[in-house]
Design an enzyme around this catalytic site. Structure first.
Site, short mmCIF file in Angstrom:
data_model
loop_
_atom_site.label_atom_id
_atom_site.label_comp_id
_atom_site.label_asym_id
_atom_site.label_seq_id
_atom_site.Cartn_x
_atom_site.Cartn_y
_atom_site.Cartn_z
N ASN A 123 10.18 86.61 52.36
CA ASN A 123 11.29 87.40 52.92
C ASN A 123 11.17 87.21 54.43
OD1 ASN A 123 12.44 89.80 50.88
ND2 ASN A 123 10.37 89.15 50.39
N ASN B 242 0.19 93.18 48.67
CA ASN B 242 1.39 92.36 48.51
C ASN B 242 0.93 91.18 47.65
OD1 ASN B 242 3.61 90.72 48.78
ND2 ASN B 242 3.90 91.15 50.96
N1 CDT Z 1 7.38 88.75 54.68
C1 CDT Z 1 6.87 88.07 55.73
O1 CDT Z 1 5.69 87.79 55.76
N2 CDT Z 1 7.72 87.75 56.74
C2 CDT Z 1 7.32 87.13 57.96
C3 CDT Z 1 8.29 87.40 59.06
C4 CDT Z 1 8.05 88.59 59.76
S1 CDT Z 1 6.91 88.50 61.05
C5 CDT Z 1 7.05 90.04 61.73
C6 CDT Z 1 7.26 85.61 57.89
O2 CDT Z 1 6.28 85.05 58.39
O3 CDT Z 1 8.22 84.99 57.44
#
Ligand code: CDT
Length: 311
Positions: free
Chosen positions: A197, A110
């Site tokens: 996100n 990522n």
């Molecule tokens: N994309 C990302 O890292 N989202 C996480 C939320 C999900 S934790 C299961 C964040 O920390 O915003």
């Protein structure tokens, strides 16, 4: 003397699974053009900005999974963004799913990059803190399978001399970890770019989930203040394939103050005129690391991963 930069976060509304990359890139180009009209020099786009947030699904077919990944950046469908940014003379940060042959095997990260106003790749970062699970959690409509689809980043938290200052990157969940900012601050970071996100139901516990927006703000404001750096964070937001993701894209000053914030969960550009020297006051006083830090007392931070409780 001040070092001013006109900075923007290009929040993006939902991207459907069926949306093509060219359609997404057209939206990004619109945001870039609006940025140009507002005198912006650098734009922060979200995490995994070219597709829907696919880790919400358990997908078994590797070809289908790899359809969300980029084998080259820019590639045939993404280069119009790079071309337009260069034409407009705007630099940018953007996140994408990276598929790369490395160490004799195919690897998936990522990833985010910084591209300069003249179209050169300044730097690359690979997300270190991967949230969620490798296996689906029973009973959830939206999964969070980043641990299944990506490897943890292997590039550390570098910073680059660009934009007339020192700039670093992180991605989404990284913004919740103090180590993220501190490693960059120890290299003099003056601006940290973040794409994210963030679904509003990620624990499934209402008492926690109702605070998702607050925890996001808290993390960015604390990271900025405690490390005397600007933080610019861009969301992919809104109801995407049935998953509600927070907006609240924001630019935070080294004082910890929010100087711009999105008010929608759609495509929205927020801007701020940022003085990269603003952190100097904090770096010379309360957060003068070389005078006040005591690293010999922090050894556990790098020696220990999880907490070990006293007897
Ligand atoms: N994309 C990302 O890292 N989202 C996480 C939320 C999900 S934790 C299961 C964040 O920390 O915003």
């Amino acid at each position: 003397m001040t070092r001013l930069i006109n900075l923007a976060c290009a929040q993006m509304g939902p991207i459907a699974r069926s949306d093509s990359r060219p359609a997404v890139v057209r939206r990004q180009i619109e945001l870039l053009r609006e940025a140009k009209g507002r005198g912006v020099e650098f734009v922060v786009f979200p995490e995994l900005a070219f597709t829907t947030f696919f880790p919400r699904w358990l997908i078994d077919d590797q070809t289908e999974i790899d359809g969300f990944f980029e084998r080259e950046m820019p590639g045939p469908e993404t280069h119009p963004l790079f071309d337009e940014a260069k034409r407009l003379g705007i630099g940018f940060y953007i996140g994408y799913a990276e598929l790369v042959a490395e160490d004799g095997r195919m690897r998936r990260f990522n990833t985010s990059i910084i591209v300069s106003a003249d179209g050169e790749l300044v730097g690359k970062y690979r997300k270190v803190h991967l949230p969620g699970h490798a296996e689906p959690v029973e009973g959830r409509t939206s999964q969070h399978l980043e641990k299944r689809y990506f490897e943890p980043g292997n590039l550390g938290f570098p910073v680059w001399r660009t934009l007339g200052g020192i700039t670093g990157m992180c991605i989404c969940n990284d913004r919740r970890w103090p180590e993220t900012y501190r490693v960059m601050a120890l290299q003099g970071a003056e601006l940290v770019c973040v794409g994210y996100n963030t679904p509003d139901d990620h624990t499934g516990v209402f008492d926690f989930d109702q605070l998702t927006g607050f925890h996001h703000q808290l993390s960015l404001q604390a990271g900025a203040y405690q490390n005397a750096t600007w933080v610019a964070a861009a969301a992919k937001a809104g109801c995407e394939e049935g998953s509600n993701m927070i907006g609240l894209s924001m630019i935070v000053a080294p004082s910890g103050q929010i100087v711009a914030m999105a008010s929608t969960t759609a495509d929205e550009l927020i801007t701020a005129r940022c003085d990269l020297d603003m952190g100097t006051l904090y770096k010379r006083t309360i957060f003068d690391f070389s005078r006040h830090r005591e690293p010999s007392q922090y050894k556990l931070i790098v020696e220990r991963k999880g907490a070990i409780l006293p007897d």
